[in-house]
Design a protein around this motif. Structure first.
Motif, mmCIF file in Angstrom:
data_model
loop_
_atom_site.group_PDB
_atom_site.id
_atom_site.type_symbol
_atom_site.label_atom_id
_atom_site.label_comp_id
_atom_site.label_asym_id
_atom_site.label_seq_id
_atom_site.Cartn_x
_atom_site.Cartn_y
_atom_site.Cartn_z
ATOM 1 N N GLU A 117 0.832 -1.346 0.091
ATOM 2 C CA GLU A 117 0.088 -0.036 -0.112
ATOM 3 C C GLU A 117 1.016 1.322 -0.060
ATOM 4 N N GLU A 118 1.705 1.336 0.940
ATOM 5 C CA GLU A 118 2.811 2.586 0.769
ATOM 6 C C GLU A 118 3.405 2.657 -0.519
ATOM 7 N N PHE A 119 3.988 1.596 -1.045
ATOM 8 C CA PHE A 119 4.666 1.553 -2.432
ATOM 9 C C PHE A 119 3.498 1.964 -3.332
ATOM 10 N N GLU A 120 2.548 1.572 -3.647
ATOM 11 C CA GLU A 120 1.518 2.019 -4.538
ATOM 12 C C GLU A 120 0.942 3.420 -4.434
ATOM 13 N N ARG A 121 0.992 3.921 -2.952
ATOM 14 C CA ARG A 121 0.601 5.141 -2.754
ATOM 15 C C ARG A 121 1.645 6.250 -3.228
ATOM 16 N N ASN A 122 2.869 5.913 -2.700
ATOM 17 C CA ASN A 122 4.091 6.848 -3.333
ATOM 18 C C ASN A 122 4.199 6.768 -4.658
ATOM 19 N N LEU A 123 3.948 5.747 -5.443
ATOM 20 C CA LEU A 123 4.011 5.477 -6.871
ATOM 21 C C LEU A 123 3.145 6.438 -7.617
ATOM 22 N N GLU A 124 1.767 6.299 -7.011
ATOM 23 C CA GLU A 124 0.769 7.296 -7.666
ATOM 24 C C GLU A 124 1.185 8.630 -7.463
ATOM 25 N N ARG A 125 1.823 9.096 -6.503
ATOM 26 C CA ARG A 125 2.504 10.422 -6.314
ATOM 27 C C ARG A 125 3.448 10.554 -7.185
ATOM 28 N N VAL A 126 4.243 9.708 -7.511
ATOM 29 C CA VAL A 126 5.386 10.032 -8.407
ATOM 30 C C VAL A 126 4.820 10.185 -10.039
ATOM 31 N N ARG A 127 4.031 9.341 -10.298
ATOM 32 C CA ARG A 127 3.204 9.555 -11.708
ATOM 33 C C ARG A 127 2.315 10.752 -11.632
ATOM 34 N N GLU A 128 1.600 11.226 -10.556
ATOM 35 C CA GLU A 128 1.167 12.578 -10.810
ATOM 36 C C GLU A 128 2.297 13.713 -10.947
ATOM 37 N N ALA A 129 3.212 13.552 -10.301
ATOM 38 C CA ALA A 129 4.393 14.562 -10.501
ATOM 39 C C ALA A 129 4.751 14.714 -11.861
ATOM 40 N N LEU A 130 5.166 13.537 -12.345
ATOM 41 C CA LEU A 130 5.488 13.632 -13.680
ATOM 42 C C LEU A 130 4.780 14.167 -14.875
ATOM 43 N N ASP A 131 3.168 13.744 -14.732
ATOM 44 C CA ASP A 131 2.258 14.204 -15.224
ATOM 45 C C ASP A 131 1.889 15.895 -15.177
ATOM 46 N N GLU A 132 2.159 16.295 -13.765
ATOM 47 C CA GLU A 132 1.704 17.640 -13.646
ATOM 48 C C GLU A 132 2.620 18.499 -13.405
ATOM 49 N N LEU A 133 4.093 18.335 -13.131
ATOM 50 C CA LEU A 133 4.999 19.474 -12.685
ATOM 51 C C LEU A 133 6.033 19.251 -13.828
ATOM 52 N N SER A 134 6.758 20.548 -13.824
ATOM 53 C CA SER A 134 7.730 20.812 -14.587
ATOM 54 C C SER A 134 9.071 20.193 -14.022
ATOM 55 N N ASP A 135 10.114 20.131 -14.657
ATOM 56 C CA ASP A 135 11.252 19.454 -13.984
ATOM 57 C C ASP A 135 11.904 20.620 -12.867
ATOM 58 N N GLU A 136 11.569 21.845 -13.341
ATOM 59 C CA GLU A 136 11.972 22.524 -12.083
ATOM 60 C C GLU A 136 11.401 22.372 -10.912
ATOM 61 N N GLU A 137 10.004 22.319 -11.235
ATOM 62 C CA GLU A 137 9.030 22.026 -9.773
ATOM 63 C C GLU A 137 9.467 21.015 -9.230
ATOM 64 N N ILE A 138 9.579 19.875 -9.765
ATOM 65 C CA ILE A 138 9.947 18.554 -9.173
ATOM 66 C C ILE A 138 11.457 18.791 -8.505
#
Length: 163
Positions: A85-106
């Protein structure tokens, strides 16, 4: 924060399993001079002198149980499900960050994106709930299956840890 983690140790008796589990937890809190601290402290479920951790926080849990017992299977399932559950929760946060944030924001760790990246790749700490007898985090199912298959007398020992 508190969480319950589990050590998988190969021993022949309950007392030996509990002692080996405590050694694993000692390494994870830096009590071993050759280990770095991952958690602040631990309390096993045989300890009665605390009002904020262990039984006082989580209720009664076995102090140690053979993995092939009902109690052992329950503890193993809890530990593995929490890790997934922790892995899946964090992996979803990573996917969202890659989709929604710029390189600089990350790079600036906007919305704790870099923290999520770190947690997905963690080998120990608050996202890993199962550890082998060497205090190495069990991060994927094949690793867990290998530990289960290679051990003849495997025990699981829970502890409340603070981080």
């Amino acid at each position: 924060m508190h969480m319950v983690i589990y050590a998988l140790v190969e021993e022949s008796t309950h007392d030996d399993a509990l002692a080996s589990g405590k050694s694993v937890f000692d390494r994870l809190v830096g009590a071993d001079p050759h280990a770095g601290a991952v958690f602040d402290y631990h309390v096993t479920f045989d300890e009665e002198d605390t009002s904020v951790a262990g039984k006082a926080r989580w209720g009664e849990l076995p102090t140690a149980a053979p993995v092939d017992s009902d109690d052992g299977q329950d503890l193993l399932e809890r530990g593995w499900e929490a890790t997934k559950e922790e892995f899946e929760r964090n992996l979803e946060r990573v996917r969202e960050a890659l989709d929604e944030l710029s390189d600089e924001e990350i790079m600036r760790d906007e919305d704790l994106a870099r923290h999520a990246f770190h947690q997905v790749g963690a080998y120990d700490g608050p996202t890993i709930f199962l550890y082998n007898e060497y205090a190495n985090g069990i991060r994927h199912r094949e690793q867990l299956d290998r530990v289960l298959e290679e051990s003849e007398e495997l025990w699981i020992v829970p502890a409340d840890v603070h981080f």
